[in-house]
Write a protein that holds these residues in place. Structure first.
Motif, PDB file in Angstrom:
ATOM      1  N   UNK A 162       0.771  -1.135  -0.031  1.00 20.59           N
ATOM      2  CA  UNK A 162      -0.071  -0.070   0.043  1.00 20.59           C
ATOM      3  C   UNK A 162       1.067   1.054  -0.026  1.00 20.59           C
ATOM      4  N   UNK A 163       1.872   1.337   0.763  1.00 18.78           N
ATOM      5  CA  UNK A 163       2.683   2.526   0.897  1.00 18.78           C
ATOM      6  C   UNK A 163       3.347   2.828  -0.351  1.00 18.78           C
ATOM      7  N   UNK A 164       3.970   1.821  -0.999  1.00 24.51           N
ATOM      8  CA  UNK A 164       4.831   2.066  -2.545  1.00 24.51           C
ATOM      9  C   UNK A 164       3.787   2.204  -3.525  1.00 24.51           C
ATOM     10  N   UNK A 165       2.453   1.481  -3.517  1.00 28.40           N
ATOM     11  CA  UNK A 165       1.616   2.074  -4.540  1.00 28.40           C
ATOM     12  C   UNK A 165       1.223   3.480  -4.434  1.00 28.40           C
ATOM     13  N   UNK A 166       0.880   3.855  -3.373  1.00 30.34           N
ATOM     14  CA  UNK A 166       0.610   5.157  -2.945  1.00 30.34           C
ATOM     15  C   UNK A 166       1.631   6.230  -3.481  1.00 30.34           C
ATOM     16  N   UNK A 178      -0.655  24.053  -0.404  1.00 27.99           N
ATOM     17  CA  UNK A 178       0.742  24.954  -0.749  1.00 27.99           C
ATOM     18  C   UNK A 178       0.798  26.166  -0.737  1.00 27.99           C
ATOM     19  N   UNK A 179      -0.263  26.854  -0.512  1.00 30.03           N
ATOM     20  CA  UNK A 179      -0.307  28.318   0.050  1.00 30.03           C
ATOM     21  C   UNK A 179       0.068  28.656   1.459  1.00 30.03           C
ATOM     22  N   UNK A 180      -0.325  27.524   2.097  1.00 30.66           N
ATOM     23  CA  UNK A 180       0.090  27.604   3.575  1.00 30.66           C
ATOM     24  C   UNK A 180       1.514  27.086   3.585  1.00 30.66           C
ATOM     25  N   UNK A 181       2.153  26.617   2.880  1.00 33.95           N
ATOM     26  CA  UNK A 181       3.633  26.255   3.065  1.00 33.95           C
ATOM     27  C   UNK A 181       3.697  24.689   3.062  1.00 33.95           C
ATOM     28  N   UNK A 182       2.911  24.053   2.718  1.00 35.35           N
ATOM     29  CA  UNK A 182       3.025  22.615   2.992  1.00 35.35           C
ATOM     30  C   UNK A 182       3.638  22.253   1.561  1.00 35.35           C
ATOM     31  N   UNK A 183       4.457  21.128   1.763  1.00 36.03           N
ATOM     32  CA  UNK A 183       5.295  20.378   0.562  1.00 36.03           C
ATOM     33  C   UNK A 183       4.575  19.119   0.350  1.00 36.03           C
ATOM     34  N   UNK A 184       4.929  18.624  -0.746  1.00 39.84           N
ATOM     35  CA  UNK A 184       4.015  17.267  -1.573  1.00 39.84           C
ATOM     36  C   UNK A 184       3.924  16.293  -0.523  1.00 39.84           C
ATOM     37  N   UNK A 185       4.922  16.012   0.429  1.00 38.22           N
ATOM     38  CA  UNK A 185       4.991  14.775   1.068  1.00 38.22           C
ATOM     39  C   UNK A 185       4.029  15.235   2.348  1.00 38.22           C
ATOM     40  N   UNK A 186       3.867  16.321   3.001  1.00 40.39           N
ATOM     41  CA  UNK A 186       3.092  16.770   3.816  1.00 40.39           C
ATOM     42  C   UNK A 186       1.535  16.800   3.322  1.00 40.39           C
ATOM     43  N   UNK A 187       1.401  17.157   2.022  1.00 41.59           N
ATOM     44  CA  UNK A 187      -0.078  17.213   1.539  1.00 41.59           C
ATOM     45  C   UNK A 187      -0.265  15.825   1.170  1.00 41.59           C
ATOM     46  N   UNK A 188       0.209  14.894   0.875  1.00 41.49           N
ATOM     47  CA  UNK A 188       0.090  13.462   0.473  1.00 41.49           C
ATOM     48  C   UNK A 188      -0.527  12.850   2.019  1.00 41.49           C
ATOM     49  N   UNK A 189       0.347  12.872   2.959  1.00 42.57           N
ATOM     50  CA  UNK A 189      -0.056  12.094   4.345  1.00 42.57           C
ATOM     51  C   UNK A 189      -1.141  12.736   5.115  1.00 42.57           C
TER      52      UNK A 189
END
Length: 294
Positions: free
Chosen positions: A91-95, A175-186
């Motif tokens: 599940x982790x690597x598929x996501x 992203x406007x609030x400063x979150x990166x892609x990893x933070x957005x994903x999880x």
């Protein structure tokens, strides 16, 4: 004709459907019921002619014999470890693979997706795969049961399509609030993606629980074999651990090889069946939403 009233043809068609679907459901369920009944029966009742829905002479001797066998417990342990660890990594690597491929701004996104889809139709074959596993030093290693199938192409495509169906405004505001892609994903994407996560987790868990051929090919250490391989050896090959049941004397023994096999099938099947009721509510929703976009 009054609105809502069915014609004779429609009633006959509905009746035919009910009869056909009832017979079809019975043909699918009866083998399971038959094996369950045999596993709880005495030799005389198990060998009797006729349909078997409930044990006529109830006994637990077959299950005592199965659970007294250390090979069964070893297979259970290895299968539980494989299913738990394997499903989590799957599940982790598929996501992690599906999320970037769901972004239209990813360079060569269609090319990468096409290469992954290509693997659904063509593979290297059994012998090249075995040689690859051997060259990687994975023979007789528990990781060989997990790493070769770490990402299923079909599951990845379903998750990718699900991520593409999510509103882009949610991620843009993060992203406007400063979150990166990893933070957005999880923190944002995964919490709203539980239906598709539960769906692919169920697929992976069932695949790991039922898998036996890879363990038969790559695992020779009996302490690392999985439950389904043990089941295969008992039913198909006649495992030496159960040879004491091959010569049956009703005056001495209370179980036969067939009853032992039926009990072993039930022991291997029931645990994964117990998982379905808890994940079924996510199953249809996840597949339908994940198949909306290409």
């Amino acid at each position: 004709m009054p609105i809502g009233k069915k014609t004779l043809g429609e009633k006959l068609f509905d009746g035919f459907n009910y009869v056909f679907l009832t017979l079809f459901a019975f043909s699918a369920v009866y083998p399971f019921i038959n094996i369950l009944s045999i596993s709880f029966s005495t030799p005389a009742a198990a060998n009797a002619y006729g349909l078997k829905f409930i044990p006529k002479e109830f006994t637990l001797e077959a299950y005592r014999a199965v659970f007294d066998n250390k090979v069964i417990w070893t297979g259970y342990y290895n299968t539980i470890i494989r299913t738990g660890v394997g499903t989590a990594l799957n599940v982790l690597f598929t996501v992690l693979c599906a999320y970037p491929l769901s972004k239209r701004y990813l360079p060569n996104r269609n090319l990468y997706t096409s290469l992954i889809v290509f693997t659904m139709f063509f593979s290297g074959g059994l012998i090249p795969t075995y040689l690859l596993i051997k060259s990687l030093g994975l023979l007789d290693n528990r990781l060989v049961l997990i790493l070769p199938g770490l990402i299923a192409a079909f599951s990845m495509i379903i998750v990718r399509n699900y991520f593409m169906s999510l509103p882009e405004e949610i991620e843009e505001s993060a992203k406007i609030d400063g979150a990166n892609d990893v933070r957005i994903l999880f923190s944002i994407v995964l919490p709203v993606s539980l239906p598709i996560i539960a769906t692919i987790a169920l697929w992976y868990a069932v695949a790991h629980w039922n898998a036996w051929f890879d363990a038969l090919l790559y695992i020779s250490d009996p302490n690392k074999t999985v439950l389904q391989t043990v089941l295969y050896k008992i039913i198909i090959q006649g495992s030496p651990q159960f040879q004491q049941f091959e010569t049956f004397d009703p005056s001495v023994q209370s179980v036969t090889p067939d009853i032992i096999k039926a009990a072993t099938v039930m022991v291997a099947t029931v645990p994964i069946l117990c998982v379905y009721p808890f994940i079924q509510k996510y199953f249809v929703k996840g597949v339908m939403i994940g198949s909306l976009k290409g």
